[in-house]
Design a protein around this motif. Structure first.
Motif, PDB file in Angstrom:
ATOM      1  N   ARG A  86       0.835  -1.207   0.000  1.00 20.76           N
ATOM      2  CA  ARG A  86       0.000   0.000   0.000  1.00 20.76           C
ATOM      3  C   ARG A  86       0.871   1.258   0.000  1.00 20.76           C
ATOM      4  N   ALA A  87       1.911   1.258   0.822  1.00 14.18           N
ATOM      5  CA  ALA A  87       2.793   2.423   0.896  1.00 14.18           C
ATOM      6  C   ALA A  87       3.558   2.629  -0.410  1.00 14.18           C
ATOM      7  N   ILE A  88       4.020   1.538  -0.995  1.00  9.61           N
ATOM      8  CA  ILE A  88       4.827   1.611  -2.207  1.00  9.61           C
ATOM      9  C   ILE A  88       3.974   1.975  -3.422  1.00  9.61           C
ATOM     10  N   GLY A  89       2.765   1.421  -3.479  1.00  6.14           N
ATOM     11  CA  GLY A  89       1.915   1.657  -4.632  1.00  6.14           C
ATOM     12  C   GLY A  89       2.227   0.744  -5.797  1.00  6.14           C
ATOM     13  N   ALA A  90       2.833  -0.407  -5.503  1.00  6.86           N
ATOM     14  CA  ALA A  90       3.153  -1.393  -6.535  1.00  6.86           C
ATOM     15  C   ALA A  90       3.128  -2.774  -5.904  1.00  6.86           C
ATOM     16  N   VAL A  91       2.748  -3.755  -6.709  1.00  2.00           N
ATOM     17  CA  VAL A  91       2.587  -5.131  -6.231  1.00  2.00           C
ATOM     18  C   VAL A  91       3.334  -6.080  -7.163  1.00  2.00           C
ATOM     19  N   ASN A  92       4.112  -6.992  -6.600  1.00  2.00           N
ATOM     20  CA  ASN A  92       4.730  -8.024  -7.437  1.00  2.00           C
ATOM     21  C   ASN A  92       4.306  -9.432  -7.012  1.00  2.00           C
ATOM     22  N   THR A  93       3.500  -9.525  -5.951  1.00  2.00           N
ATOM     23  CA  THR A  93       3.031 -10.820  -5.459  1.00  2.00           C
ATOM     24  C   THR A  93       1.580 -10.689  -5.021  1.00  2.00           C
ATOM     25  N   ASN A 105       4.535  -6.882  -1.747  1.00  2.00           N
ATOM     26  CA  ASN A 105       5.699  -6.462  -2.522  1.00  2.00           C
ATOM     27  C   ASN A 105       6.959  -7.117  -1.973  1.00  2.00           C
ATOM     28  N   THR A 106       7.423  -8.164  -2.644  1.00  2.00           N
ATOM     29  CA  THR A 106       8.662  -8.821  -2.208  1.00  2.00           C
ATOM     30  C   THR A 106       9.878  -8.292  -2.964  1.00  2.00           C
ATOM     31  N   ASP A 107       9.660  -7.382  -3.940  1.00  2.00           N
ATOM     32  CA  ASP A 107      10.808  -6.691  -4.538  1.00  2.00           C
ATOM     33  C   ASP A 107      11.523  -5.867  -3.478  1.00  2.00           C
ATOM     34  N   ALA A 108      10.740  -5.211  -2.616  1.00  2.00           N
ATOM     35  CA  ALA A 108      11.332  -4.343  -1.587  1.00  2.00           C
ATOM     36  C   ALA A 108      12.129  -5.165  -0.580  1.00  2.00           C
ATOM     37  N   THR A 109      11.536  -6.225  -0.057  1.00  2.00           N
ATOM     38  CA  THR A 109      12.249  -7.047   0.926  1.00  2.00           C
ATOM     39  C   THR A 109      13.433  -7.753   0.273  1.00  2.00           C
ATOM     40  N   GLY A 110      13.252  -8.203  -0.960  1.00  2.00           N
ATOM     41  CA  GLY A 110      14.330  -8.910  -1.649  1.00  2.00           C
ATOM     42  C   GLY A 110      15.508  -8.005  -1.954  1.00  2.00           C
ATOM     43  N   PHE A 111      15.225  -6.777  -2.402  1.00  2.00           N
ATOM     44  CA  PHE A 111      16.321  -5.858  -2.707  1.00  2.00           C
ATOM     45  C   PHE A 111      17.028  -5.411  -1.437  1.00  2.00           C
TER      46      PHE A 111
END
Length: 283
Positions: A86-93, A105-111
């Protein structure tokens, strides 16, 4: 305990994705079965995406990943969002929770996990982020969460860069007027655009702007050695390929889909084998 899982990936182009191998081999290592379906659709509009998501809900999927160019477009079509997404405004999962679709969003945790070792040893200073799309937003939030000194965001769409900077205004993020302005004096540089992803052999940052004193990371992993990273390494900069981001993001998504922690080694080996097979086939 459930022992079969149907998952997948929505995006375009995705024929190159290593995600099927990572998810399916991680499942096998745990003694369960997973099928990871590539759902490659070019130019999907809102109605197309809605129809695909309705199919995910109805056809027994436990969830799907979403990649370029749909990470932002799916947000408003979901039933709920995890706080980070919600905070990021993008979803990858997207996780199927009963009849509800919940975005993560696991891009954020993964990066964050991929870049943290580099940040702990690199000199502090401004970081240039090129690209304010779906993955760029996730990376921006990951870097902000790690306490970077300043984030300079550039996107060819100036409004997108300004919007992302505004989301992170309390964390010293600014929009840059050009790639050169973003990179000037920066301690680090991250490419969060698809520039350099095969078949593209372009670079988002002119070689002349790269310096040996900076570090350079790329979210692209096909190829691992993008023109940007090749040029940065040649100039003596520390570099980070998209390998760890891809593996970490997939690992976090797998856990959301199945409730199980995948063996990191199995995912990493699957990724490396997929990359080796692709390069040998194209040689």
């Amino acid at each position: 305990m459930r022992d079969r899982f149907l998952t997948g990936l929505i995006g375009y182009p995705i024929a190159h994705s290593a995600a099927p191998a990572m998810h399916e081999q991680a499942a096998a290592a745990l003694g369960i079965r997973a099928h990871y379906q590539l759902i490659e659709v070019k130019g999907a509009g809102r109605d197309d995406l809605r129809a695909m998501l309705d199919g995910i809900r109805r056809l027994g999927f436990v969830g799907v990943n979403v990649t370029f160019p749909y990470k932002e477009a799916v947000v408003e079509l979901l039933d709920d969002l995890a706080p980070d997404a919600r905070a990021i405004g993008a979803v990858n999962t997207i996780v199927v929770d009963g009849a509800r679709l919940v975005g993560h969003n696991t891009d954020a945790t993964g990066f964050a996990r991929a870049i943290e070792p580099l940040l702990t040893t690199a000199p502090r200073g401004p970081i240039a982020l090129i690209g304010a799309g779906g993955v760029g937003k996730a990376i921006a939030f990951a870097l902000a969460g790690l306490g970077v000194a300043e984030l300079r965001i550039f996107d060819a769409d100036a409004a997108k860069a300004a919007q992302l900077a505004a989301q992170l205004a309390d964390r010293l993020a600014v929009s840059a007027t050009s790639v050169a302005a973003a990179v000037d004096g920066a301690a680090g540089l991250v490419n969060a655009t698809p520039v350099g992803m095969l078949p593209s052999r372009d670079t988002p940052v002119p070689d002349v702007l790269l310096r040996p004193s900076m570090w350079v990371a790329d979210a692209v992993y096909t190829p691992l050695w993008t023109p940007l990273l090749t040029a940065a390494k040649a100039r003596g900069a520390n570099v980070l390929t998209g390998r760890d981001l891809a593996i970490n993001a997939s690992s976090d998504a797998f856990k959301l889909f199945t409730g199980l922690t995948p063996p990191h080694g199995a995912m990493a080996n699957a990724f490396d084998a997929a990359m080796a097979a692709r390069y040998s086939a194209s040689a």
